[in-house]
Design an enzyme around this catalytic site. Structure first.
Site, PDB file in Angstrom:
ATOM      1  N   GLY A  50      90.264 -19.035  25.807  1.00 53.39           N
ATOM      2  CA  GLY A  50      91.016 -19.902  26.708  1.00 53.39           C
ATOM      3  C   GLY A  50      92.492 -19.594  26.538  1.00 53.39           C
ATOM      4  O   GLY A  50      92.877 -18.452  26.334  1.00 53.39           O
ATOM      5  N   CYS A  51      93.327 -20.610  26.609  1.00 54.31           N
ATOM      6  CA  CYS A  51      94.768 -20.418  26.451  1.00 54.31           C
ATOM      7  C   CYS A  51      95.075 -19.762  25.109  1.00 54.31           C
ATOM      8  O   CYS A  51      94.605 -20.208  24.066  1.00 54.31           O
ATOM      9  CB  CYS A  51      95.489 -21.756  26.555  1.00 54.31           C
TER      10      CYS A  51
END
Length: 169
Positions: A5-6
């Site tokens: 993800g991020c």
């Protein structure tokens, strides 16, 4: 090379592990050479936000890094982590050789015990790692009061610190 993800939070969580000597955030798995953050965020390039982790195997094992990978994000969420949506936020592990591939696949098989059979994590060969922009490197440490860091990254960091205290610097 890990995509969870991020990359801001993942980079910080890996960096805090004893034995990790370097982390870099960047992009991999897409079609455009040397993409910018803005281009990756459109989803058109196909790249994942990811973290390159360099570690001292005498202090931390692949198995320990993989355990962290499987607990720091939701590997059953296709192209999304929380409110971050798009292929750039997919779950992926990029292997450099057959030995890593076998380790990654075995770790995925063990993770099924925790997450169930719905794991969507890609296990794919390493492609060119495109270094992220300088302002993304060590972002959480440089910007602890930034809104996203306070709302998303800090709570995840607290969870990891509570669960894996013995493995942190």
């Amino acid at each position: 090379y890990f995509a969870t993800g991020c990359f801001w939070g993942a980079e910080r969580r890996f960096w805090q592990m004893e034995g990790v000597v370097e982390t870099s955030v960047g992009y991999m798995g897409g079609i455009r050479p040397n993409p910018s953050y803005e281009q990756v965020c459109t989803g058109v390039t196909g790249h994942a936000e990811m973290v390159k982790v360099v570690f001292d195997p005498s202090k931390v094992s692949y198995l320990r890094l993989l355990q962290e990978f499987w607990t720091m994000h939701d590997p059953t969420s296709l192209n999304q982590q929380g409110g971050d949506i798009g292929t750039q936020y997919r779950s992926a592990m990029f292997y450099e050789n057959d030995e890593q591939r076998v380790l990654f696949e075995a770790a995925r098989d063990r993770a099924v015990e925790l997450w169930g059979p719905a794991i969507v994590t890609e296990i794919v060969p390493v492609e060119t790692f495109w270094m992220g922009e300088e302002y993304h490197q060590d972002f959480f440490a440089k910007n602890p009061n930034q809104g996203y860091c306070n709302a998303v990254v800090a709570p995840k960091m607290a969870k990891v610190r509570a669960k894996f205290t013995e493995f942190l610097r």
